[in-house]
Design an enzyme around this catalytic site. Sequence first.
Site, mmCIF file in Angstrom:
data_model
loop_
_atom_site.group_PDB
_atom_site.id
_atom_site.type_symbol
_atom_site.label_atom_id
_atom_site.label_comp_id
_atom_site.label_asym_id
_atom_site.label_seq_id
_atom_site.Cartn_x
_atom_site.Cartn_y
_atom_site.Cartn_z
ATOM 1 N N GLY A 190 -4.398 2.167 1.639
ATOM 2 C CA GLY A 190 -4.682 1.180 0.664
ATOM 3 C C GLY A 190 -5.262 0.041 1.295
ATOM 4 O O GLY A 190 -4.961 -0.348 2.454
ATOM 5 N N GLY A 236 -5.606 -4.519 0.392
ATOM 6 C CA GLY A 236 -5.026 -5.559 -0.301
ATOM 7 C C GLY A 236 -6.193 -6.731 0.119
ATOM 8 O O GLY A 236 -6.828 -7.048 0.983
ATOM 9 N N ASP A 288 3.341 -12.248 -8.668
ATOM 10 C CA ASP A 288 2.000 -11.256 -8.883
ATOM 11 C C ASP A 288 2.474 -9.951 -9.529
ATOM 12 O O ASP A 288 2.151 -8.701 -9.124
ATOM 13 C CB ASP A 288 1.642 -10.877 -7.791
ATOM 14 C CG ASP A 288 0.043 -10.307 -7.802
ATOM 15 O OD1 ASP A 288 -0.523 -10.687 -8.845
ATOM 16 O OD2 ASP A 288 -0.456 -9.900 -7.013
ATOM 17 N N LYS A 319 2.014 -2.134 6.941
ATOM 18 C CA LYS A 319 0.902 -2.973 6.455
ATOM 19 C C LYS A 319 0.528 -3.985 7.684
ATOM 20 O O LYS A 319 1.345 -4.752 8.151
ATOM 21 C CB LYS A 319 1.479 -3.844 5.308
ATOM 22 C CG LYS A 319 0.509 -4.805 4.775
ATOM 23 C CD LYS A 319 1.132 -5.719 3.651
ATOM 24 C CE LYS A 319 1.643 -5.242 2.411
ATOM 25 N NZ LYS A 319 2.277 -6.111 1.448
ATOM 26 N N MET A 349 -4.881 -9.361 1.491
ATOM 27 C CA MET A 349 -4.423 -9.834 2.854
ATOM 28 C C MET A 349 -4.254 -8.765 3.960
ATOM 29 O O MET A 349 -4.396 -9.354 5.048
ATOM 30 C CB MET A 349 -3.059 -10.653 2.661
ATOM 31 C CG MET A 349 -3.182 -11.968 1.956
ATOM 32 S SD MET A 349 -1.626 -12.596 1.578
ATOM 33 C CE MET A 349 -0.929 -12.803 3.417
ATOM 34 N N ALA A 350 -4.040 -7.493 3.739
ATOM 35 C CA ALA A 350 -3.759 -6.733 4.532
ATOM 36 C C ALA A 350 -4.216 -5.423 4.192
ATOM 37 O O ALA A 350 -4.740 -5.055 3.235
ATOM 38 C CB ALA A 350 -2.236 -6.462 4.865
ATOM 39 N N LYS A 351 -4.392 -4.220 5.191
ATOM 40 C CA LYS A 351 -4.631 -2.992 5.111
ATOM 41 C C LYS A 351 -3.128 -2.042 4.980
ATOM 42 O O LYS A 351 -2.382 -2.697 5.652
ATOM 43 C CB LYS A 351 -5.384 -2.445 5.834
ATOM 44 C CG LYS A 351 -7.021 -3.215 5.824
ATOM 45 C CD LYS A 351 -7.862 -2.363 6.725
ATOM 46 C CE LYS A 351 -9.410 -3.086 6.596
ATOM 47 N NZ LYS A 351 -10.161 -2.244 7.565
ATOM 48 N N VAL A 352 -3.025 -1.032 4.368
ATOM 49 C CA VAL A 352 -1.752 -0.342 4.342
ATOM 50 C C VAL A 352 -2.103 1.030 4.855
ATOM 51 O O VAL A 352 -3.053 1.656 4.568
ATOM 52 C CB VAL A 352 -1.327 -0.416 2.822
ATOM 53 C CG1 VAL A 352 0.141 0.508 2.981
ATOM 54 C CG2 VAL A 352 -0.892 -1.738 2.384
#
Length: 682
Positions: free
Chosen positions: A20, A22, A137, A42, A24-27
Site C-alpha cells: 500500500g 499513503g 481521519d 510503514k 506520507m508513507a509506503k506500507v
Amino acid sequence: MDQYIGKLLDNRYEILELVGTGGMAKVYKARDHRLNRLVAIKILREELAQDAEFRRRFHDESQAVAMLSHPNIVAVYDVSRSSELEYIVMELIDGITLKQYMQKKGNKLNWREALHFITQITKALGHAHSRGIIHRDIKPHNIMVLRDGSVKVADFGIARVASGGHSTLTQEALGSVHYISPEQARGSHIDSRSDLYSTGVVLYEMITGRLPFEGDTPVSVAIQHINSIPLSPRELDPTIPEALEAITMKAMAPNPDNRYLSANEMLTDLEEFRKNPNINFDYSAAEFSPEDGLDDDRTQIRPAHVTSGRTSGERRYEEERSIHRSRRYEDDYSSHRRGRYEDDDDLDELPRRSPIWPIVLAAAAVLLFVGLMGYFLVNTIFADMLAKPVTYPVPNLVGKLYEDVKDNTELLGRFQLVEGETVTNDADPGTILEQSPEGESSVGETITEITVTISGGPEIIPMPNLDGMEYNAAYRLLQEKGLKPVAPPTYEDNDTVEKGYIISYTPFKDIPLSPGTEVHMVVSRGPKVEEIDMPNLVGKTKTEAENEINMYKLTPGRMEPQYDETVEEGKVISQYPLANAKVDEGTVVNLIISMGPDPDKQPPEPPAPQPSTKTVTVNLASFDGLVNVRVLMDGAQVFGQDVDANMEPAVEFDVTGTGQKELSVYINGVLDNTIPVDFDAP
C-alpha cells in the site's frame, strides 16, 4: 523494482512486497526473522524524509500509536528512527477495507450489520481518546474488516496528542473531505468530538448507501459540512429504525456541543439500541442545526427525531393538509365578507312592505303546539319504538405501537386493549397490524375490548458458522436457514485449508440477517500446484505409459481394454487429458489399451487343402552301373533305393502332399537336381 524489496532492516525485518501507498508513507509486507512472523512496515516516503517537519510528524505518530493496545486498533510492534530511514512495524491485517466491503455489498449494509461494525469502531475510538489521541481521519478506507467479522481502525497517519492544537484544511484533509467535521473544515480547534462526527458520517453511509454531502470540488463539500444538514436517513430509507437515525444525526450535529460528549456515551446509546431497537432517544431537533443557525439560502431538512407512532409521511401529509385548510378558510372568509356587503347593497334598493309580525306570531303559536304534542308522543307512547341503539366509535390503532397506546385512555376511551397474536412482519416490532373491531367503525355498548395483532418484527436469522465446513454441506445449511448462497463461489489456493472446504465467507458469523440475504463463500482449491504440458502416451505400451505418468507427477486413472484393428495389442489407443493440454500436477490420467483385433469380427479361414498323390520320375540315363538314389521333400526322405542305371535308365515312385513342393534328388549322396511338384494341379 522497489528499492526496499529484498532488504533486511536492522538485521531483522526482511521486506517482501509493497502492499500500500499513503500520503506520507509506503506500507510493505515483511518477515520478522527474530519472531518468525509476518508484519507490516510503514516507511516514510523518500521525498518527505528530507523534510525535518515531516520526519518529526512521522516520529510523533509512531510514538502516539505505540501507546494504543486494543483489539479494534491495528497494533504497533516496533518503532525505528535513524539518520537515513524512519519506519514503524505493525500488525499485518488479513482482510479488506470497510469501503471495499461496502462496495462488494452494493454500498448499503443491513442496519444490523452496520450496528455490528460501528460499535467496534466506537470502542476503538473510546480507547484512543482515553489516552489523549485523536485519529482525525476516520473514514471507511482506514477501517479494516477481518475474515472473522471484527474490524480494526488503521492509519493513525495524522493523529496527534489531544493537546496538539489546531487542524487546517490542508490537501491531506481534502482527500477525506466527505468525512471531516465542520470545525476541522474551518480550521478551528478540534477534539475527540471531531472523530465522533466522522464516525457518524461512516454510519450514515453504511445505512443509506450514500454520502451526506456531494460536490464538484473538495471545497464545496467542506462548505456543506459547515453550513448544511443532510437528508435524514429515514427520508432515504423509511425502514431504518428511528433510534439508529437519532444516534447518527446526534453524532453528526454541526455544533460539537450538541454531539455526544465522548465515544463511551455514544457506545452506551448503541448498546441500548442493540438491546431494544424500538427505544426512543428524546433528542431535540435544534441539536441538528448548524452552530450559528441556517441562512435562507442554506440547505435545511426536517427534524431527524420524531415522536414514535407516526411516520414522516404522515407528518408531511398533516402539515400540508393544515396549510391547505388555512388557505381555504381565508378564501371562504373573504368570499363571505364580499357576499355580505353585496347583499347589504341590494337591500337598500328593495321596496318597503307592510308589517307581517302578526302572521309570524300566529304561525309560531301553531308550530309550538304541534311541537309539544310531538314531544309528548315520542317520549311516552312511541319512546320504545323510536329509540336508537347507543353506539361508540372505535379508534383506529393500526400502524401505532402497542406500547404507546395500551395505556392511552384519551385515545382508547371506554375500550380496553387485548394483545392478540404476534406475527413476523417487516414492520417495526410492536406495531399494530390488525384490530377487531375495525378502526373508525361503530359498536354497541356491550363491546368494550379491542383485540390487536402485533408485529414481532422481521424474521431474523443469525449468520451460521461455516468455519471448517465442506462447501456442499455449507451450501445446504444456508438453504435450510433461509439464506441464499451465491453460486458459484470464489475459489482460491490455500496451503492450510483442505480442498473443497470454506476459507472465508460474508456476512460474518452471528450477524443478524433477513431471510434471503446473499452469502458469499471463498472455497479452497488446496495448495497451489504447478501446471505442466500433458505428455503424449498414444502408441506406447502400458508399462511405458505408466512410467511417464509417474515421471510427470500425474496420477494413474482408469486403464480400459478395447479391441482395435490398427493398434497392436498392449499399446495405448487414446488418453485423457489429451496430449499437450495444460494440466496441474496430480491430474488423473485415463488410458484405453488395445487388445488387438476382435476375433468375433475376423473373416473365416479357408478350408485346409486336401493332400494328393503324384508320380515322380528320376532320370538316370547319364549314370553307369549301380547308383544310390535318395529323394527329399521338406527335408524328409520320400524315396531311397540302389538302382542299376544300365538296367533301369529311370525310376518312378509316388509321393503324397499339398501345395507346391520341390523335391531334392541325391545320387550317391550328391545333390544332382530338383524336381518341382504341384499337388494342387489336377
